[in-house]
Design a protein around this motif. Structure first.
Motif, PDB file in Angstrom:
ATOM      1  N   ASN A 171      64.091  -0.309  43.343  1.00 56.95           N
ATOM      2  CA  ASN A 171      63.551  -0.852  44.791  1.00 56.95           C
ATOM      3  C   ASN A 171      62.265   0.214  45.001  1.00 56.95           C
ATOM      4  O   ASN A 171      61.710  -0.700  46.393  1.00 56.95           O
ATOM      5  N   ARG A 175      60.067  -0.815  48.674  1.00 57.34           N
ATOM      6  CA  ARG A 175      60.117   0.248  49.362  1.00 57.34           C
ATOM      7  C   ARG A 175      58.896   0.530  50.362  1.00 57.34           C
ATOM      8  O   ARG A 175      58.417  -0.122  51.565  1.00 57.34           O
ATOM      9  N   THR A 223      60.338  -7.644  56.360  1.00 58.61           N
ATOM     10  CA  THR A 223      60.791  -5.794  56.531  1.00 58.61           C
ATOM     11  C   THR A 223      61.573  -5.650  55.377  1.00 58.61           C
ATOM     12  O   THR A 223      61.441  -6.350  55.002  1.00 58.61           O
ATOM     13  N   MET A 224      62.633  -4.523  55.945  1.00 55.36           N
ATOM     14  CA  MET A 224      63.140  -4.581  54.849  1.00 55.36           C
ATOM     15  C   MET A 224      64.100  -5.604  54.948  1.00 55.36           C
ATOM     16  O   MET A 224      65.000  -4.965  52.758  1.00 55.36           O
ATOM     17  N   GLU A 225      64.907  -6.322  54.848  1.00 57.09           N
ATOM     18  CA  GLU A 225      65.807  -7.675  54.998  1.00 57.09           C
ATOM     19  C   GLU A 225      64.694  -8.501  53.759  1.00 57.09           C
ATOM     20  O   GLU A 225      65.540  -8.514  53.101  1.00 57.09           O
ATOM     21  N   ASP A 226      63.430  -8.923  53.724  1.00 57.80           N
ATOM     22  CA  ASP A 226      62.985  -8.951  52.531  1.00 57.80           C
ATOM     23  C   ASP A 226      62.671  -8.328  51.066  1.00 57.80           C
ATOM     24  O   ASP A 226      62.190  -9.090  50.371  1.00 57.80           O
TER      25      ASP A 226
END
Length: 258
Positions: A171, A175, A223-226
């Motif tokens: 990740n 990130r 965003t981090m959700e993506d």
């Protein structure tokens, strides 16, 4: 025939190694002087000498590095995501990536005599065994990006030793891209594992070494959700391009969150 060629291969590898070291010793004094200018300015200068080393070493050992651009020569600050197949990959990066940039590198490598000094001046060190060390490397990468210095990451985390074109991505690169709103630039080393296997030192061989630059992937507004979708998108783009251009065999792999 292979038995008869083995002595020639051994001599070739010894020649390539000695040449590698000789050129490195030649550029060491100016790199030491550049280090006095700090990690940003001094590090940027260091890469010009490392590029000189690569420009000399590759043709002298009969390895021809060729860029294939499908990105219309895009310019800017990127987070390069690159497949990892060979010990040659770092040297190829020095030769072909747009300057200034910094690769992410294992902290253990800085202990190597002589080479370790150059390594410390030219990479963002990461200590994967330490939570604090990983956090410090992320902060340094963010600082570099904000100063207009691109970052190179091998998202597979280590050398791909499988029969898959790509192994699942970590990740970290995605990130950082989202947090700094820096576009991702997929780059593929198509032949490095053929030129120099990670399994046997004597597998170094002359020949072509193609580098494929793919169009950048924007992250503006993500965003981090993506992150999972972004990681899958980049993986799919790189895997499809490798399947089209690469000579490696492939075993299907299912991407997963790591």
């Amino acid at each position: 025939m292979s038995i008869l060629l083995k002595p020639v291969r051994v001599l070739y590898v010894i020649y390539a190694l000695l040449l590698w070291l000789a050129i490195m010793f030649l550029i060491l004094p100016p790199i030491i002087l550049a280090s006095l200018l700090g990690r940003i300015r001094g590090g940027n200068i260091t890469f010009y000498f490392l590029r000189l080393w690569a420009d000399l070493w590759f043709p002298m050992v009969g390895i021809w590095v060729r860029k294939i651009r499908e990105d219309n020569n895009e310019k800017g600050t990127f987070l390069y995501v690159v497949n990892h197949r060979s010990y040659l990959d770092a040297a190829i990066a020095v030769k072909v990536m747009g300057l200034p940039f910094r690769p992410l590198g294992k902290i253990e490598m800085k202990k190597i005599p002589f080479f370790g000094f150059i390594y410390r001046q030219s990479v963002v060190l990461v200590d994967r065994a330490s939570t604090a060390g990983r956090a410090a490397s992320v902060r340094e990468m963010m600082t570099m990006v904000r100063k207009g210095i691109s970052i190179l990451i091998f998202p597979e985390g280590t050398t791909n030793e499988t029969n898959q074109l790509l192994t699942p991505f970590h990740n970290g690169a995605f990130r950082i891209a989202i947090e700094t709103q820096t576009p991702l630039k997929p780059v593929l080393y198509l032949d490095s594992g053929i030129r120099f296997s990670h399994k046997r030192m004597l597998d170094l061989s002359p020949g072509r070494c193609r580098v494929l630059f793919l169009p950048s992937i924007p992250v503006a507004g993500l965003t981090m959700e993506d992150l999972p979708a972004l990681k899958q998108r980049v993986f799919s783009v790189m895997h499809a391009a490798l399947k089209e251009h690469s000579e490696y065999p492939d075993v299907p792999v299912k991407q997963q969150a790591i």
